[in-house]
Design a protein around this motif. Structure first.
Motif, short mmCIF file in Angstrom:
data_model
loop_
_atom_site.label_atom_id
_atom_site.label_comp_id
_atom_site.label_asym_id
_atom_site.label_seq_id
_atom_site.Cartn_x
_atom_site.Cartn_y
_atom_site.Cartn_z
N ARG A 208 0.83 -1.21 0.00
CA ARG A 208 0.00 0.00 0.00
C ARG A 208 0.86 1.26 0.00
NH1 ARG A 208 -2.40 -2.84 4.06
NH2 ARG A 208 -1.98 -1.18 5.56
N LYS A 209 1.99 1.24 0.72
CA LYS A 209 2.90 2.41 0.71
C LYS A 209 3.45 2.64 -0.69
CE LYS A 209 5.24 1.28 4.59
NZ LYS A 209 6.31 1.27 5.57
N LYS A 210 3.81 1.57 -1.38
CA LYS A 210 4.35 1.72 -2.73
C LYS A 210 3.28 2.22 -3.69
CE LYS A 210 8.26 -1.28 -2.24
NZ LYS A 210 9.34 -1.56 -3.15
N ILE A 211 2.06 1.78 -3.50
CA ILE A 211 0.95 2.29 -4.33
C ILE A 211 0.74 3.77 -4.03
CG2 ILE A 211 -1.57 2.19 -4.63
CD1 ILE A 211 -0.07 0.03 -6.20
N ALA A 212 0.78 4.15 -2.77
CA ALA A 212 0.60 5.56 -2.39
C ALA A 212 1.67 6.43 -3.03
CB ALA A 212 0.63 5.71 -0.87
N ALA A 213 2.88 5.92 -3.15
CA ALA A 213 4.00 6.69 -3.71
C ALA A 213 4.06 6.65 -5.24
CB ALA A 213 5.32 6.16 -3.15
N ASN A 214 3.37 5.71 -5.85
CA ASN A 214 3.43 5.55 -7.31
C ASN A 214 2.74 6.73 -8.00
OD1 ASN A 214 2.96 4.74 -10.03
ND2 ASN A 214 3.15 2.61 -9.43
N ARG B 238 2.47 12.30 -1.10
CA ARG B 238 2.19 12.22 -2.55
C ARG B 238 1.13 13.23 -2.96
NH1 ARG B 238 -0.10 8.78 -6.41
NH2 ARG B 238 -0.46 10.17 -8.16
N LEU B 239 0.08 13.37 -2.16
CA LEU B 239 -0.98 14.33 -2.48
C LEU B 239 -0.45 15.76 -2.44
CD1 LEU B 239 -3.94 12.70 -0.53
CD2 LEU B 239 -3.65 12.81 -3.03
N LYS B 240 0.35 16.08 -1.44
CA LYS B 240 0.93 17.43 -1.35
C LYS B 240 1.87 17.68 -2.52
CE LYS B 240 0.52 17.85 3.63
NZ LYS B 240 1.23 17.81 4.90
N SER B 241 2.67 16.69 -2.87
CA SER B 241 3.58 16.82 -4.01
C SER B 241 2.81 17.02 -5.30
CB SER B 241 4.46 15.58 -4.14
OG SER B 241 5.26 15.42 -3.01
N SER B 242 1.73 16.29 -5.45
CA SER B 242 0.90 16.41 -6.65
C SER B 242 0.29 17.80 -6.75
CB SER B 242 -0.20 15.35 -6.61
OG SER B 242 -1.03 15.46 -7.72
#
Length: 122
Positions: free
Chosen positions: A70-76, A102-106
């Protein structure tokens, strides 16, 4: 013999080679699906990193029992935003932290793109 059936034979006959198959860059989506359904966390985690993974598999792996997956999916970067948002609201703090990053980066990328478009139009 179809190419994917060779991969399917390897997957069904040689469990010890699942990671080898997962690391191959040329396997078709049907074989990716078989590997993502595999019980081995390391194999699923390997696929969770892949940007070429079909969207339905990214969504499916966002519900994986493994927090590593799930962490890897969140970061993908290719994971659907709604799946990442769901992970950010989940009970696993580590997964939620990665999803929030990831959301903040996006959001930063989107704002930066909007600013560069505005500068070009001035």
């Amino acid at each position: 013999m179809k190419r994917s059936s060779v991969w399917e034979d390897v997957i069904s006959s040689y469990r010890s080679h699942h990671m080898d198959v997962a690391q191959n860059r040329t396997i078709p989506p049907e074989v990716m699906r078989l590997l993502c359904q595999h019980g081995n966390e390391a194999v699923r985690a390997t696929w969770a990193d892949k940007r070429r993974l079909p969207e339905d598999l990214l969504r499916s792996l966002s519900d994986d029992p493994s927090s590593l997956v799930r962490k890897k999916i969140a970061a993908n970067a290719k994971s659907p935003i709604d799946s990442v948002k769901k992970l950010a609201l989940g009970s696993d703090e580590d997964v939620a932290r990665v999803a929030m990053f990831r959301l903040k980066s996006s959001d930063r990328v989107k704002r930066g793109m909007a600013r560069s478009k505005a500068v070009r139009h001035e």
